[in-house]
Design a protein around this motif. Structure first.
Motif, mmCIF file in Angstrom:
data_model
loop_
_atom_site.group_PDB
_atom_site.id
_atom_site.type_symbol
_atom_site.label_atom_id
_atom_site.label_comp_id
_atom_site.label_asym_id
_atom_site.label_seq_id
_atom_site.Cartn_x
_atom_site.Cartn_y
_atom_site.Cartn_z
ATOM 1 N N ARG A 142 20.129 26.288 76.330
ATOM 2 C CA ARG A 142 18.936 27.132 76.400
ATOM 3 C C ARG A 142 19.193 28.430 77.157
ATOM 4 N NH1 ARG A 142 13.773 25.623 80.218
ATOM 5 N NH2 ARG A 142 12.534 27.514 79.856
ATOM 6 N N SER A 155 9.682 27.629 73.932
ATOM 7 C CA SER A 155 9.082 26.830 72.854
ATOM 8 C C SER A 155 10.064 26.665 71.699
ATOM 9 C CB SER A 155 7.823 27.523 72.334
ATOM 10 O OG SER A 155 8.170 28.751 71.696
ATOM 11 N N LEU A 156 9.705 25.806 70.764
ATOM 12 C CA LEU A 156 10.541 25.586 69.595
ATOM 13 C C LEU A 156 10.668 26.861 68.768
ATOM 14 C CD1 LEU A 156 12.144 23.686 67.745
ATOM 15 C CD2 LEU A 156 9.979 23.106 66.620
ATOM 16 N N GLY A 178 18.716 22.030 73.084
ATOM 17 C CA GLY A 178 17.476 21.952 73.845
ATOM 18 C C GLY A 178 17.505 21.017 75.030
ATOM 19 N N MET A 181 15.396 22.157 77.857
ATOM 20 C CA MET A 181 13.980 22.416 77.590
ATOM 21 C C MET A 181 13.115 21.368 78.293
ATOM 22 S SD MET A 181 13.829 25.139 75.635
ATOM 23 C CE MET A 181 12.292 25.110 74.703
ATOM 24 N N GLU A 184 8.201 17.967 75.256
ATOM 25 C CA GLU A 184 8.515 17.421 73.936
ATOM 26 C C GLU A 184 9.735 18.055 73.291
ATOM 27 O OE1 GLU A 184 5.667 18.452 70.794
ATOM 28 O OE2 GLU A 184 4.810 19.919 72.179
ATOM 29 N N TRP A 185 10.167 19.229 73.781
ATOM 30 C CA TRP A 185 11.307 19.907 73.165
ATOM 31 C C TRP A 185 12.620 19.582 73.862
ATOM 32 C CZ3 TRP A 185 9.191 20.540 68.968
ATOM 33 C CH2 TRP A 185 7.921 21.093 68.822
ATOM 34 N N VAL A 188 15.830 18.589 71.771
ATOM 35 C CA VAL A 188 15.677 19.040 70.387
ATOM 36 C C VAL A 188 16.526 20.294 70.200
ATOM 37 C CG1 VAL A 188 14.063 19.920 68.645
ATOM 38 C CG2 VAL A 188 13.360 18.080 70.205
ATOM 39 N N VAL A 199 15.583 21.886 62.451
ATOM 40 C CA VAL A 199 15.347 21.277 63.759
ATOM 41 C C VAL A 199 16.079 19.938 63.768
ATOM 42 C CG1 VAL A 199 13.618 20.322 65.328
ATOM 43 C CG2 VAL A 199 13.120 22.407 64.022
ATOM 44 N N LYS A 201 16.829 16.528 65.790
ATOM 45 C CA LYS A 201 16.344 15.684 66.883
ATOM 46 C C LYS A 201 16.865 14.265 66.718
ATOM 47 C CE LYS A 201 12.115 14.000 69.133
ATOM 48 N NZ LYS A 201 12.712 14.101 70.472
#
Length: 267
Positions: A142, A155-156, A178, A181, A184-185, A188, A199, A201
């Protein structure tokens, strides 16, 4: 009976604690039944609690290691990790071009997953202009993606835009990781290859023993490329490998333990 496995080369630093760097890369190659070769860029004194000392090798020593491996053994894929300074980065980029090495995975080790800058601004500039355009797959975390894209990533959608911005620097594909991050991210990743924006995951593993995840992921991608996997398929398989290694992370030392590279052998 002889055997001729694919060969991968890691160009990175040594981790005396065995959890990251060259040591993690060679374990990862071996797991994938790929013969691992190496060119050390620096030697660190480190353990699960941190890095106590870093000694860079002369660029000429790095070049000599690469030439020795390629001239005799040959390599089907290359992974670069901690290159430490501008002179080493330039030397490695020159070798990749001169020797016409393919399937190059660049882990742009510039900033730690916690946001601490690991190399100086001159080295970052050399990485950006000399090495990144040679990458088959670039794997910034990141914070590295923020530097390379010029974006703040929260954010995504910002990860997706960063991947597209970084692609303009010249790599064949970008995987923005991610792991740093929040919410929830976390964990990811975003893939972009100029055409496909995906994406990526996998299962989130709750463990504090995550040392070496970045090195391991990029090494696993390189191993899969050496095995003739397409780049995106190599990433998916590498992510699955790291997830399994995190499930079997090692509780060793007093700090952050490494992932379990040899999880299939653990009881």
């Amino acid at each position: 009976m002889s055997n001729s496995p694919p060969v991968a080369l890691t160009i990175a630093g040594s981790d005396s604690g065995g959890g990251a760097g060259i040591q993690a890369d060679l374990k990862t190659f071996a797991f994938h039944r790929v013969h691992g070769t190496s060119a050390l860029t620096c030697v660190t004194a480190q353990n699960t609690q941190g890095v106590n000392r870093v000694d860079a090798l002369p660029p000429e020593a790095v070049i000599a290691q690469i030439e020795a491996v390629v001239s005799d053994i040959g390599v089907q894929a290359v992974k670069t990790g901690m290159l430490l300074n501008s002179a080493i980065i330039s030397a490695v980029a020159d070798q990749l071009e001169t020797l016409q090495l393919k399937n190059v995975v660049v882990d742009p080790v510039m900033v730690s997953r916690t946001g601490a800058q690991l190399i100086d601004d001159k080295a970052i500039a050399t990485l950006r202009h000399a090495l990144i355009p040679l990458a088959t797959v670039l794997t910034p975390n990141r914070y590295e993606a923020q530097i390379l894209s010029g974006l703040e990533i929260q954010s995504l959608s910002e990860m997706q835009q960063a991947a597209q911005n970084i692609y303009q620097l010249g790599p064949q594909a970008v995987l923005v990781k991610g792991g740093g991050m929040a919410g929830e991210w976390r964990g990811v990743d975003v893939w972009f290859d100029g055409d496909r924006l995906e994406v990526v995951k996998t299962q989130t593993i709750e463990t504090s023993d995550t040392h070496g995840t970045g090195c391991t992921l990029s090494a696993a991608i390189a191993a899969n490329l050496a095995l003739d996997q397409a780049a995106f398929a190599a990433v998916i398989q590498a992510k699955d490998y790291v997830t399994s290694a995190l499930k079997s992370a090692l509780r060793i030392g007093q700090g952050q333990g490494p992932v379990g590279h040899f999880f299939a052998l653990l009881d």
